[in-house]
Each structure stands twice: as structure tokens, then as C-alpha cells.
Write a protein that holds these residues in place. Structure first.
Motif, PDB file in Angstrom:
ATOM      1  N   MET A   1      -8.709   4.669   2.191  1.00  6.92           N
ATOM      2  CA  MET A   1      -7.302   5.096   2.212  1.00  6.92           C
ATOM      3  C   MET A   1      -7.144   6.425   2.945  1.00  6.92           C
ATOM      4  O   MET A   1      -6.109   6.677   3.578  1.00  6.92           O
TER       5      MET A   1
ATOM      6  N   PHE B   1       0.811  -1.208   0.000  1.00  2.44           N
ATOM      7  CA  PHE B   1       0.000   0.000   0.000  1.00  2.44           C
ATOM      8  C   PHE B   1       0.852   1.270   0.000  1.00  2.44           C
ATOM      9  O   PHE B   1       0.479   2.269  -0.591  1.00  2.44           O
TER      10      PHE B   1
ATOM     11  N   LEU C   1      -0.922   5.074   6.603  1.00  3.14           N
ATOM     12  CA  LEU C   1      -0.335   5.448   5.324  1.00  3.14           C
ATOM     13  C   LEU C   1       0.131   6.894   5.379  1.00  3.14           C
ATOM     14  O   LEU C   1      -0.448   7.716   6.088  1.00  3.14           O
TER      15      LEU C   1
ATOM     16  N   ASN D   1      -2.560   9.441   0.492  1.00  3.78           N
ATOM     17  CA  ASN D   1      -3.707   8.796  -0.135  1.00  3.78           C
ATOM     18  C   ASN D   1      -3.653   9.125  -1.619  1.00  3.78           C
ATOM     19  O   ASN D   1      -4.068  10.196  -2.043  1.00  3.78           O
TER      20      ASN D   1
ATOM     21  N   LYS E   1      -4.703   7.116   6.129  1.00  2.15           N
ATOM     22  CA  LYS E   1      -3.812   8.272   6.221  1.00  2.15           C
ATOM     23  C   LYS E   1      -4.041   9.034   7.522  1.00  2.15           C
ATOM     24  O   LYS E   1      -3.096   9.404   8.230  1.00  2.15           O
TER      25      LYS E   1
END
Length: 294
Positions: free
Chosen positions: A81, A44, A90, A93, A85
Motif C-alpha cells: 500500500m 481500496f 492511493l 496508506n 501511495k
């Protein structure tokens, strides 16, 4: 990216009163993307826009998905996503600014007022009891522009007969109050008086002969059946379209129609401004200083 992250995200959306139908769609769409990434051995953190395009192309080739279905999948992945974030799982995005070319929105089919009246005012069939119920359903759909699920979930507590108002729980469990007309009031009273003494405030408004709440499919089938008796093809969502178009044509009040339909964005309601070209031409001819014909 583990399925645990997806489960946690869905759990949070459920706590925000997201509907079960929407949650199921989110799970299906995001799982499809996770499965694609796993198959391609994509991490990812390193996913690029080209990977997302490949996924969407794969969906089209494999499942013949429409543009609207792709938009729905993209929206689900984008929201998931973004949550990753925001929770520092993460760093970025990549779906945030990714856009598909939007399809042109099709105008809904429409039925004129005279045809709707022909359905609503048709003669009673032999089974009068069911007609009283079905007529109340038809009148309320057309009088208040309800969605199928909204009408199906109505209880007696939701209806204020004295002020002719109905409380509706719509998408995202959002509540709105809309009026209903005298014809709908009369039809509802005729139907409910059959078993009024047996009802509690939380009783469903529309029930079967077994006194169980009608399902959405049953309501849809009854609308189609009664419309076919009058020689008309009709379904609940088309009645909602007719409500919006006819009301907007007569009033010109886009904001009021938006509120009654329960649309979050005015742009959704604006589709109905394109449905009455004759009226628009008439307004133009009467109002524009350079429109007079010689």
C-alpha cells in the motif's frame, strides 16, 4: 485494486534483488488481502483500520495463524500500500501506522560448549568420506555462524584459506566477510582434498556422493544424523545460535557478533545478551561497587 498492480510491485521488488522465497510470501499475503477486499466489496480508497482488523481476525479464525505470521502479512500489505501511495494510485496508506501488539521474542534454545565439542570431536564412523564432509559442515556452521542457505550456496571461490575468511551472500543478496577458525580450516581441507583436482572456483563446497550440490534439506538431515550419533539433538540454526551466544559470552562485543551474523539491526542480535545469566551475574559481582557480598 487489480492484480496488475500487485504484479508490477512484485516485479520491482524482484529487480531490487529480493529473494524468490520472500517474493512468493509477499504475493501470497497481499493476494489474501486483495481477495478479502474483493469478497467484502471494499474499495481500496475507502478501506479503514476496522477493515484491516476484520481481515486479520478472519485469518486467525480460518487458518489459526500465529502472531508472527500476522506480523508478516501486515508487513507485506503495508509495503504494498505504501508503493500504491508513492505511485499516486492511493492517496493514503491506512496500514502505515497500524500496529499489532508485538509478541515477546522467545529465546533460542542453547547447548553448552562441552556438548558442541562432543559432537564435533566424536569418533569417525565406518563411512569416513561422508564424515569428513559432515564434520566440515558442522565446524563451519559453529565457527562462522552461517545460516543454512548461506552454507548451502558456498563455492570454492568464497573461501580464502590463507586468511581464513569466507565470503557469505546472505539475506537480500547482501555480502559479508567472516572469519573461520583453525578447526574449521582443517576440516574443510580434509574434505576438499578428496576431490580437489576436479574442482573449479565456482564448484559447490559441499556435494553428494553423486557430486551434486547438497540441498538445504540434505545438509539439515546430515547435521541431525551426526549429532544424534553423539546423543545430541541439533540442527543448523541451533548451531548458529550457539556460535552467537558462545562468542558474545567470551568477547562481550555485541557489534562484532552483529556483523558476523549479518543482522541488519542490533536489536536482533541483542537477544543473545539474555542467554548467559551466570556470566552477567559474575560481571556484576566483580565490577559494581555495591555488589560485594559480606
Amino acid at each position: 485494486m487489480s492484480k496488475n498492480n500487485l504484479a508490477q510491485w512484485l516485479s520491482e521488488r524482484k529487480a531490487q534483488n529480493q529473494s524468490a522465497h520472500t517474493l512468493k510470501a509477499y504475493e501470497r499475503d497481499v493476494s489474501a488481502f486483495l481477495g478479502f477486499c474483493e469478497q467484502k466489496k471494499l474499495e481500496f480508497d475507502s478501506i479503514e483500520a476496522s477493515d484491516l482488523r476484520e481481515f486479520l481476525a478472519y485469518q486467525v479464525d480460518t487458518y489459526q495463524l500465529s502472531a508472527s505470521s500476522l506480523q508478516r502479512q501486515l508487513s507485506a500489505v503495508r509495503q504494498f500500500m505504501q508503493w500504491l501511495k508513492e505511485n499516486h494510485i492511493l492517496q493514503q496508506n491506512i496500514v502505515e501506522d497500524f500496529k499489532l501488539k508485538r509478541q515477546s521474542r522467545a529465546l533460542p534454545g542453547m547447548i553448552d560448549i562441552e556438548t558442541i565439542i562432543r559432537v564435533l570431536d566424536q569418533t569417525e564412523p565406518e563411512e569416513k568420506r561422508l564424515w569428513l564432509r559432515d564434520k566440515a559442515i558442522l565446524e563451519l556452521f559453529y565457527s562462522s555462524g552461517l545460516r543454512l542457505a548461506e552454507l548451502q550456496s558456498l563455492t570454492l571461490r568464497d573461501i580464502d584459506f590463507s586468511r581464513q575468511l569466507v565470503r557469505i551472500t546472505g539475506k537480500g543478496n547482501k555480502t559479508r566477510i567472516v572469519p573461520f577458525g583453525s578447526k574449521a580450516k582443517h576440516a574443510l581441507e580434509n574434505w576438499l582434498q578428496i576431490y580437489w583436482g576436479e574442482l573449479t572456483p565456482d564448484a559447490p563446497v559441499f556435494i553428494s556422493t553423486q557430486k551434486k550440490a547438497l540441498s538445504a534439506r540434505q545438509i539439515e538431515n546430515r547435521v541431525k544424523l551426526q549429532a544424534q550419533r553423539a546423543g545430541v539433538n541439533l540442527h543448523p540454526h541451533l548451531l548458529r545460535h550457539c556460535f552467537a551466544s558462545h562468542l558474545l559470552s567470551a568477547s562481550g562485543d555485541l557489534r562484532a557478533v552483529q556483523e558476523m551474523l549479518g543482522h541488519a539491526n542490533l536489536s536482533t542480535t541483542q537477544i543473545y545478551t539474555h542467554l548467559d545469566f551466570d556470566r552477567l551475574a559474575s560481571v556484576y559481582d566483580q565490577a559494581h561497587p555495591r555488589a560485594s557480598k559480606s
